[in-house]
Design an enzyme around this catalytic site. Structure first.
Site, PDB file in Angstrom:
ATOM      1  N   CYS A  95       8.100   8.793   5.644  1.00 46.17           N
ATOM      2  CA  CYS A  95       7.809   9.587   4.450  1.00 46.17           C
ATOM      3  C   CYS A  95       7.567  11.047   4.826  1.00 46.17           C
ATOM      4  O   CYS A  95       8.033  11.961   4.139  1.00 46.17           O
ATOM      5  CB  CYS A  95       6.594   9.007   3.724  1.00 46.17           C
ATOM      6  SG  CYS A  95       6.191   9.849   2.181  1.00 46.17           S
ATOM      7  N   CYS A 188       1.914   1.775   0.591  1.00 49.57           N
ATOM      8  CA  CYS A 188       1.686   2.093  -0.818  1.00 49.57           C
ATOM      9  C   CYS A 188       2.644   1.367  -1.753  1.00 49.57           C
ATOM     10  O   CYS A 188       2.304   1.081  -2.893  1.00 49.57           O
ATOM     11  CB  CYS A 188       1.777   3.606  -1.032  1.00 49.57           C
ATOM     12  SG  CYS A 188       3.427   4.327  -0.814  1.00 49.57           S
TER      13      CYS A 188
END
Length: 351
Positions: A95, A188
Site C-alpha cells: 500500500c 484492513c
C-alpha cells in the site's frame, strides 16, 4: 489522514511548521461495510468521519480521494496472487509503495502540492536518509523501505522523534477526539480477520498433501496451500505425530505440486536470503559486499549480515540463522547509527 491519532497529529505539526496543509482521506474500499470497523478499523466510513473532525479542529481543508479501484488492483489482488503463488505478502508495504507514495503522491504533485505528510513512525532528516523511529516498538521504517529516492524527497514524517505515548498526549492537548482511538491491527480489507476464509472465497478449495520433509511421507491433507505460511505450527491437523514427539512447522509451500512441507523447528533456520526488485536509498549502490543488519519481517529483530547487490538481486548472508523467513516478505538492510539506524535499501524475498 487515516482517521487515527498519528496522521491527525502529523497534520497539526505540519501546519505549525508553516506548511500550507490540506487533509486528504483515502477511500480504499469498494464496499466500506466489508472493511474493519471500531477498534480494529482502518479505511472505514467511521475513520473518514474521524479524519474530517480532526481536520476541522486543526483548521485545514479536507477532501476524500477515491482510490478504491487502484487499491483493489495493486494491493488486494496482489495479496491474493502472492498467496496463490506460495508467498506471504505484506499488504501494508505494498500500500505504501503503490498507493500512498505513488498514486497519492502523483496526484498531489499534479495538483501543485510539494509533498505528502503521513503519520508513519519513522525519521527522514535533512540528509534525506530514512531512519528508524525513536519509538522502536512503533517503528515503521521497514514498511517504508520500499520507497524510491524521488518518493522520499517528497515525503515528510513529523512523528519520528516522538513516542506513541507522546503523540497521544499531544493529541489530547490539541483537543483531537482521536487521542485515545485504538491503533488499527491486521489487514484492513479482511473484515473478520479470517485470512484463510478470505483466500478460500477467492481461490476456491484445492486439496493437497502435507508431507514430511525428512521422509516424504504424507502426514495429512489440506484444502488449500494458500492457507499456510512458513513457520506455522498450529492448525496443521497432522495424522501422524513426530517420532520424537516434538511439534512440526511449515517449512515450505510448493504451488506446482500443491504440497505443504513440514518438519522440525531446527529446519526453519535460514542463513542466506535472496531478494528481487531491490531499492537502494541509503547512498550509492554498493560495488561490493557491505556489513550491515537486515530485518526480515515487519516485527522481526535485526540480524547482522553481509549484503551484496548484483544482477538485479539483493543477497544477504546472515551471521546467525533466522527462523520463519517467508518468500514475499521484505528484506530491509540497515546501517546501525547512534542517531537512529539508517535504511540502506530493501528487496522482496524470493528465496
Amino acid at each position: 489522514m487515516s482517521g487515527g491519532v498519528d496522521s491527525a497529529v502529523a497534520a497539526a505539526r505540519a501546519v505549525e511548521a508553516g506548511h500550507d496543509v490540506t487533509g486528504v482521506h483515502l477511500a480504499l474500499a469498494r464496499n466500506p461495510q466489508t472493511y474493519r470497523s471500531g477498534a480494529r478499523g482502518c479505511c472505514t466510513l467511521e475513520d473518514s468521519r474521524d479524519a474530517r473532525r480532526a481536520a476541522d479542529v486543526i483548521g485545514i481543508p479536507f477532501y476524500v480521494w477515491d482510490m478504491a479501484d487502484r487499491f483493489h488492483e495493486d494491493v488486494v489482488d496482489d495479496f491474493v496472487a502472492e498467496y496463490a503463488a506460495g508467498r506471504t505478502p505484506n499488504p501494508c508495504l505494498r500500500c505504501n509503495e503503490k498507493i500512498k507514495f505513488a498514486a497519492v503522491l502523483d496526484r498531489a504533485v499534479a495538483l501543485g502540492f510539494d509533498a505528502v505528510v503521513t503519520g508513519h513512525h519513522a525519521r527522514l532528516g535533512p540528509d534525506g536518509l530514512l531512519r528508524r523511529s525513536v519509538d522502536l516498538g512503533k517503528d515503521q521504517s521497514y514498511v517504508l523501505a520500499v520507497l524510491r529516492r524521488d518518493q522520499l524527497d517528497r515525503s515528510i514524517f513529523p512523528l519520528g522523534d516522538s513516542t506513541k505515548a507522546q503523540v497521544r498526549a499531544e493529541a489530547a492537548e490539541r483537543g483531537l477526539a482521536v487521542a485515545d482511538k485504538p491503533d488499527s491491527h491486521d489487514i484492513c480489507f479482511i473484515a473478520d480477520g479470517d485470512t484463510r476464509k478470505f483466500l478460500a472465497d477467492r481461490l476456491g478449495e484445492t486439496p493437497g498433501d502435507i508431507v514430511d520433509a525428512q521422509t516424504g511421507a504424507v502426514l495429512g491433507t489440506h484444502q488449500g496451500a494458500y492457507a499456510y505460511t512458513v513457520g506455522q505450527r498450529r492448525g496443521l491437523a497432522l495424522q501422524t505425530p513426530a517420532p520424537d514427539g516434538r511439534p512440526r512447522y511449515v517449512l515450505s509451500i510448493t504451488p506446482v505440486t500443491n504440497t505443504v512441507t513440514v518438519g522440525p523447528a531446527a529446519a526453519l533456520d535460514v542463513s542466506d536470503v535472496a531478494g528481487d526488485r531491490p531499492v537502494w536509498t541509503g547512498g550509492p549502490e554498493p560495488a561490493g559486499p557491505i556489513e550491515c543488519e537486515v530485518q526480515l519481517r515487519a516485527h522481526g529483530d535485526a540480524v547482522p549480515a553481509t549484503v551484496t547487490l548484483a544482477n538485479g538481486r539483493l543477497h544477504a548472508e546472515l551471521h546467525r540463522p533466522a527462523r520463519g523467513i517467508a518468500a514475499g516478505q521484505a528484506v530491509v538492510a540497515y546501517r546501525p547509527d547512534p542517531a537512529g539506524d539508517v535504511v540502506l535499501g530493501s528487496a522482496t524475498i524470493s528465496s
